[in-house]
Motif scaffolding. Structure first.
Motif, PDB file in Angstrom:
ATOM      1  N   SER A  89       8.262  92.943  -5.700  1.00  0.00           N
ATOM      2  CA  SER A  89       7.124  93.541  -5.649  1.00  0.00           C
ATOM      3  C   SER A  89       6.970  94.386  -7.068  1.00  0.00           C
ATOM      4  N   ARG A  90       8.305  93.957  -7.906  1.00  0.00           N
ATOM      5  CA  ARG A  90       7.951  95.076  -8.901  1.00  0.00           C
ATOM      6  C   ARG A  90       8.308  94.414 -10.498  1.00  0.00           C
ATOM      7  N   VAL A  91       9.711  94.800 -10.988  1.00  0.00           N
ATOM      8  CA  VAL A  91       9.558  94.366 -12.539  1.00  0.00           C
ATOM      9  C   VAL A  91       9.970  92.948 -12.332  1.00  0.00           C
ATOM     10  N   GLN A  92       9.499  91.983 -13.243  1.00  0.00           N
ATOM     11  CA  GLN A  92      10.365  90.044 -13.566  1.00  0.00           C
ATOM     12  C   GLN A  92      10.730  90.584 -14.621  1.00  0.00           C
ATOM     13  N   ALA A  93      11.664  89.862 -15.079  1.00  0.00           N
ATOM     14  CA  ALA A  93      12.760  89.942 -16.798  1.00  0.00           C
ATOM     15  C   ALA A  93      12.678  88.756 -16.730  1.00  0.00           C
ATOM     16  N   ILE A  94      12.771  88.526 -17.783  1.00  0.00           N
ATOM     17  CA  ILE A  94      12.796  87.013 -18.539  1.00  0.00           C
ATOM     18  C   ILE A  94      13.373  86.853 -20.142  1.00  0.00           C
ATOM     19  N   GLU A  95      14.585  87.301 -19.895  1.00  0.00           N
ATOM     20  CA  GLU A  95      15.832  86.976 -21.495  1.00  0.00           C
ATOM     21  C   GLU A  95      16.666  86.314 -21.557  1.00  0.00           C
ATOM     22  N   GLY A  96      16.125  86.309 -23.190  1.00  0.00           N
ATOM     23  CA  GLY A  96      17.168  85.320 -23.689  1.00  0.00           C
ATOM     24  C   GLY A  96      18.389  86.346 -24.542  1.00  0.00           C
ATOM     25  N   VAL A  97      19.455  85.465 -24.784  1.00  0.00           N
ATOM     26  CA  VAL A  97      20.872  85.117 -25.678  1.00  0.00           C
ATOM     27  C   VAL A  97      21.311  84.542 -26.205  1.00  0.00           C
ATOM     28  N   LEU A  98      21.099  84.829 -28.111  1.00  0.00           N
ATOM     29  CA  LEU A  98      22.147  83.745 -28.452  1.00  0.00           C
ATOM     30  C   LEU A  98      23.029  85.363 -29.652  1.00  0.00           C
ATOM     31  N   SER A  99      24.843  84.585 -29.371  1.00  0.00           N
ATOM     32  CA  SER A  99      25.199  85.347 -30.088  1.00  0.00           C
ATOM     33  C   SER A  99      26.492  84.656 -30.785  1.00  0.00           C
ATOM     34  N   LYS A 113      24.439  89.152 -32.754  1.00  0.00           N
ATOM     35  CA  LYS A 113      23.595  88.817 -31.303  1.00  0.00           C
ATOM     36  C   LYS A 113      22.312  89.146 -30.964  1.00  0.00           C
ATOM     37  N   ILE A 114      21.886  88.038 -31.176  1.00  0.00           N
ATOM     38  CA  ILE A 114      20.011  89.022 -30.833  1.00  0.00           C
ATOM     39  C   ILE A 114      19.529  88.380 -29.109  1.00  0.00           C
ATOM     40  N   VAL A 115      19.033  89.372 -29.051  1.00  0.00           N
ATOM     41  CA  VAL A 115      18.077  89.411 -27.548  1.00  0.00           C
ATOM     42  C   VAL A 115      16.897  89.441 -27.577  1.00  0.00           C
ATOM     43  N   LEU A 116      16.505  89.100 -26.752  1.00  0.00           N
ATOM     44  CA  LEU A 116      14.767  89.100 -26.953  1.00  0.00           C
ATOM     45  C   LEU A 116      14.617  88.213 -25.465  1.00  0.00           C
ATOM     46  N   ASP A 117      13.669  89.968 -24.758  1.00  0.00           N
ATOM     47  CA  ASP A 117      13.216  89.785 -23.592  1.00  0.00           C
ATOM     48  C   ASP A 117      12.024  89.977 -23.337  1.00  0.00           C
ATOM     49  N   SER A 118      11.252  89.630 -22.267  1.00  0.00           N
ATOM     50  CA  SER A 118       9.748  89.933 -22.208  1.00  0.00           C
ATOM     51  C   SER A 118      10.082  91.049 -20.493  1.00  0.00           C
ATOM     52  N   LEU A 119       9.549  91.556 -20.582  1.00  0.00           N
ATOM     53  CA  LEU A 119       9.597  92.128 -18.670  1.00  0.00           C
ATOM     54  C   LEU A 119       8.145  92.436 -18.340  1.00  0.00           C
ATOM     55  N   SER A 120       7.840  92.155 -17.325  1.00  0.00           N
ATOM     56  CA  SER A 120       6.339  92.760 -16.522  1.00  0.00           C
ATOM     57  C   SER A 120       6.539  93.048 -15.331  1.00  0.00           C
ATOM     58  N   GLY A 121       5.008  93.662 -14.494  1.00  0.00           N
ATOM     59  CA  GLY A 121       5.003  93.719 -13.373  1.00  0.00           C
ATOM     60  C   GLY A 121       4.478  95.589 -13.165  1.00  0.00           C
ATOM     61  N   ALA A 122       5.211  96.309 -11.898  1.00  0.00           N
ATOM     62  CA  ALA A 122       5.091  97.595 -12.093  1.00  0.00           C
ATOM     63  C   ALA A 122       6.180  97.998 -11.902  1.00  0.00           C
TER      64      ALA A 122
END
Length: 473
Positions: A89-99, A113-122
């Motif tokens: 019922s709170r945060v969801q994250a999808i993260e991609g990592v390339l190193s 290293k490059i990290v890209l993530d998307s966060l959403s939720g409450a």
């Protein structure tokens, strides 16, 4: 940023402060540098350079594309991972990592290293649950959100994209001395972080003993949505004002204009001792200091009357400096068909926070060390909250200079249980899958106020993580 030598995409559950791993050279560094939590950074993205580079490559003939790609990846060991994280019922994250790591010579290498993530939720605001519905003003002041009776106040519009870039260099100067240095940058909508780090290792007694000294400096800029709240000011809510103009006057008076900044410096001294052909032990001590804007601009504290009903909400206030110390011990033992790692960390700071962390991993190989394996992970964490943590305030009582209801710096216990499996493919590449369960249980005394009886002041948080990892060797 955490100076660590674990695989840059083999993340593990961290406490709310957050941690990021960087690869460092050498077996000794893999253990010696693994305990210092350097600088925590959040991130997000500028797309133009990447698009321009992609367009340039697309314009080349196919044969030139292949040649360019070959030159770019030649000599690199590349890891890629995709992580899915979800709280109930709170945060969801999808993260991609390339190193990647590339050896420049037998004694020198670079990594990135490059990290890209998307966060959403409450996200929890810190306000206390109530027997009636509650209304809160959004950080921008341009809207409101409702929280149902009996529910923990959560802002359900939390959303962000973060991008971080890391680069590092390592070199062996002679048989006994190794050095490393790195830079870091990350960006998200309301936060920018920049940092540098470096370290040196000395080997003694044929490298059976290694002494290391590491350090990092960071500079963060916080550009909060709607402006930074004035500490201890009251949240302006439209229903309390006669018109829109009066609301905006109250809202503006509760804001500090301009960007807040934070400066961070940390040092770590470590020693690693090889005890036998199969066992080594590491000890280290970390010291960190931060100053500047250390508040969370989106956290509140409820002010309640004698019945337990919220009359208004104050923005939190934290000290403008923080000194942290940590002690860490880690052991590793190799067996015929497996490897065990076990550690203990003790942390204190001048805010009154203290913590104990016990962690263990065991990896079992079903055939050779290159064959499939199964890894078990267990982590137990107990935290004693800061001196100024309070779940709520009572109306009419004096308000302390520093207050916060942020559960992340309160008393809590957490438990992490995980499984990971991996195997090597015929061409030498590797693939791995990791699944973990995380449970966070804040601790606190039950309230004697009638209006809070039966309500959850310290809600439990559960989360699951799934990660897929692929390595090109």
């Amino acid at each position: 940023m955490q100076l660590m030598s674990a695989s840059p995409v083999d993340g593990s559950v961290t406490e709310p402060t957050g941690q990021t791993r960087l690869r460092q050279p050498g077996i000794a560094a893999a253990v010696c540098l693994s305990s210092l939590a350097m600088i925590g950074f959040d991130a997000a993205a500028t797309e133009t350079p990447a698009v321009d580079a992609a367009d340039t490559v697309k314009q080349l003939p196919q044969s030139e594309n292949d040649s360019l790609l070959t030159r770019l990846i030649d000599g690199w060991e590349i890891d890629a991972a995709l992580l899915w994280y979800r709280e109930d019922s709170r945060v969801q994250a999808i993260e991609g990592v390339l190193s990647g790591v590339k050896a420049l010579s037998d004694s020198e290498s670079i990594n990135t290293k490059i990290v890209l993530d998307s966060l959403s939720g409450a996200s929890a605001s810190g306000a206390a649950a109530q027997e009636r519905a509650q209304t809160f003003t959004r950080p921008s002041g341009k809207g409101e959100y409702q929280v149902a009776a009996g529910e923990t106040p959560l802002d359900d519009t939390f959303q962000d994209t973060r991008l971080s870039l890391t680069g590092g260099w390592q070199k062996t100067l002679d048989t006994d001395t190794r050095v490393n240095a790195g830079v870091y940058g990350s960006k998200e909508f309301d936060y920018l972080s920049l940092g540098v780090n470096g370290g040196i290792e000395w080997g003694f007694f044929k490298d059976n003993t290694t002494l290391s000294l590491s350090g990092a400096l960071g500079y963060d800029l916080i550009d909060a949505v709607g402006g930074r709240p004035v500490p201890l000011s009251t949240m302006a809510i439209r229903k309390d004002f006669a018109n829109e103009e009066a609301f905006w006057q109250a809202f503006d008076s509760s804001r500090e204009r301009g960007v807040g900044d934070k400066r961070i410096g940390e040092l770590m001294l470590g020693v690693t001792q090889i005890l036998s052909k199969s066992t080594l032990v590491q000890l280290n001590y970390g010291l960190g200091y931060s100053s500047g804007y250390l508040n969370d601009p989106y956290k509140l504290v409820s002010v309640l009357d004698t019945s337990g009903t919220a009359s208004h909400y104050l923005y939190e206030s934290r000290p403008d400096s923080r000194l942290k110390q940590s002690a860490f011990v880690l052991g590793k033992t190799a067996f015929k068909r497996g490897v065990a790692e076990y550690s203990y960390r003790f942390t204190i700071d001048d805010w009154g926070l203290g913590s104990h962390t016990l962690e263990g991993r065991y990896r079992h190989y079903f055939s050779t060390r290159t064959g499939p394996y199964l890894q078990f992970h267990l982590r137990a964490y107990r935290q004693y909250g800061v001196d100024f943590f309070t779940p709520y305030l009572l109306s009419g009582e004096p308000v302390a200079e520093h207050i916060s209801a942020d559960y992340r710096i309160g008393d809590m216990d957490t438990l992490t249980i995980g499984l990971k499996t991996g195997w090597r493919l015929k061409d030498g590449d590797e693939i791995a899958l990791r699944l973990e369960y995380y449970c966070q249980q804040p601790r606190g005394e039950a309230s004697s106020l009638d209006g809070l009886k039966g309500l959850e002041l310290y809600p439990e948080l559960n989360a699951a993580m799934l990660q897929v990892n692929y390595s090109w060797n």
